[in-house]
Design an enzyme around this catalytic site. Sequence first.
Site, PDB file in Angstrom:
ATOM      1  N   SER A   1     -11.440   4.367   5.561  1.00 24.12           N
ATOM      2  CA  SER A   1     -11.948   5.711   5.319  1.00 24.12           C
ATOM      3  C   SER A   1     -10.928   6.741   5.770  1.00 24.12           C
ATOM      4  O   SER A   1     -10.300   6.593   6.814  1.00 24.12           O
ATOM      5  CB  SER A   1     -13.266   5.953   6.059  1.00 24.12           C
ATOM      6  OG  SER A   1     -13.681   7.275   5.793  1.00 24.12           O
TER       7      SER A   1
ATOM      8  N   TYR B   1       0.832  -1.200   0.000  1.00 31.28           N
ATOM      9  CA  TYR B   1       0.000   0.000   0.000  1.00 31.28           C
ATOM     10  C   TYR B   1       0.870   1.255   0.000  1.00 31.28           C
ATOM     11  O   TYR B   1       1.658   1.483   0.927  1.00 31.28           O
ATOM     12  CB  TYR B   1      -0.961   0.016   1.199  1.00 31.28           C
ATOM     13  CG  TYR B   1      -1.885  -1.188   1.277  1.00 31.28           C
ATOM     14  CD1 TYR B   1      -2.114  -2.009   0.172  1.00 31.28           C
ATOM     15  CD2 TYR B   1      -2.524  -1.509   2.465  1.00 31.28           C
ATOM     16  CE1 TYR B   1      -2.954  -3.111   0.251  1.00 31.28           C
ATOM     17  CE2 TYR B   1      -3.385  -2.615   2.551  1.00 31.28           C
ATOM     18  CZ  TYR B   1      -3.578  -3.410   1.432  1.00 31.28           C
ATOM     19  OH  TYR B   1      -4.398  -4.499   1.523  1.00 31.28           O
TER      20      TYR B   1
ATOM     21  N   ILE C   1     -12.781  -4.722   7.978  1.00 29.29           N
ATOM     22  CA  ILE C   1     -11.747  -3.664   8.017  1.00 29.29           C
ATOM     23  C   ILE C   1     -12.046  -2.566   6.985  1.00 29.29           C
ATOM     24  O   ILE C   1     -11.305  -2.389   6.012  1.00 29.29           O
ATOM     25  CB  ILE C   1     -10.340  -4.271   7.800  1.00 29.29           C
ATOM     26  CG1 ILE C   1     -10.325  -5.270   6.611  1.00 29.29           C
ATOM     27  CG2 ILE C   1      -9.857  -4.962   9.055  1.00 29.29           C
ATOM     28  CD1 ILE C   1      -8.914  -5.727   6.215  1.00 29.29           C
TER      29      ILE C   1
ATOM     30  N   ASN D   1     -19.125   4.414  10.355  1.00 31.02           N
ATOM     31  CA  ASN D   1     -18.782   2.993  10.369  1.00 31.02           C
ATOM     32  C   ASN D   1     -18.788   2.454  11.799  1.00 31.02           C
ATOM     33  O   ASN D   1     -19.298   1.361  12.062  1.00 31.02           O
ATOM     34  CB  ASN D   1     -17.414   2.770   9.712  1.00 31.02           C
ATOM     35  CG  ASN D   1     -17.434   3.146   8.236  1.00 31.02           C
ATOM     36  OD1 ASN D   1     -18.500   3.266   7.635  1.00 31.02           O
ATOM     37  ND2 ASN D   1     -16.263   3.345   7.652  1.00 31.02           N
TER      38      ASN D   1
END
Length: 285
Positions: free
Chosen positions: A244, A61, A241, A253
């Site tokens: 945001s 990532y 998971i 959430n």
Amino acid sequence: MANAPRIDLPSVPFPDATRVPALGLGTWTMGEDRARAEREAGALSLGLDLGMTLVDTAEMYGDGGAEEVVAKAIAGRRDRVFVVSKVYPHNAGRKSAISACERSLRRLSTDRLDLYLLHWRGSIPLAETVAAFERLRADGKILRWGVSNFDTADMRELFALGVGQHCATNQVLYHLAQRGVEWDLLPWMRAQRMPVMAYSPLGQGALLRKPKLAAIAARLRATPAQVALRWLLRTPDVVAIPESADPGHVRDNRASGSLDLDAQALREIDAAFPPPKGPTSLAVI
Ligand SMILES: NC(=O)c1ccc[n+]([C@@H]2O[C@H](COP(=O)([O-])OP(=O)(O)OC[C@H]3O[C@@H](n4cnc5c(N)ncnc54)[C@H](OP(=O)(O)O)[C@@H]3O)[C@@H](O)[C@H]2O)c1
């Protein structure tokens, strides 16, 4: 933490009895742009404050950038956060996985990962990867290991190596519109008492725009995201998971934990997003 975790967030046990909150925080698109890093770290910090104390990241990532964002968010509270990272399949060799893990630890500014996952299966033999994971575990650099994007046959192959009982989880694509895992993978994992980590639990945002989900959410006076997440948390062995970088969405959430999904809502969900009618190969992103 600034605020104590609220009690309406269930916890999920790993095979070694360690418990984590059923809602964690994803980081796939974080760390790609320095200008956004503060906002991203802030959103993660807020999620941690609200009790979503599991963070999922990967060396992939942002080319390591997401791990650096996570480092900012967990600074000063490392011991209260369950940190998950993942190794690229091409870095998952007997020696290369150890170097990859050490690079992740440096970017995360920590001395150990709570969980280290093989991101997906590549060409390096599983036995080599598992040997590296066991070495890392023995050295205290990771506390447990697991896999991701493994279908039932892959899990059986892993268990045939004789170390399957050390595998903590399998992280897979699972949301309302992707229920294929319910046919055989989830029951198989359940039989091993292994929790599942549901990635892209909001269908990467696209699920939230489905009119049928919006209608169910409206009747419940909830948001589509709350329904999608609460539905995943209906069983005691799923960790979702969502990602945001928006504080309002993080709060939204988190609020899924207190939503009551009644029998009518579950029936409406099954009608709109039917469970699998037979075996399907594992969907991946
Ligand atoms: N193991 C694997 O191969 C794998 C693959 C994919 C993902 N993952 C992990 O799973 C995590 C989550 O999956 P994902 O990032 O693919 O997708 P996701 O969590 O299903 O959806 C994220 C998207 O939904 C939006 N969103 C979040 N909360 C919302 C809300 N309450 N209302 C409206 N929109 C909302 C986000 O935008 P905003 O930022 O604007 O809120 C973002 O665009 C990843 O970050 C990663 O850690 C793992």
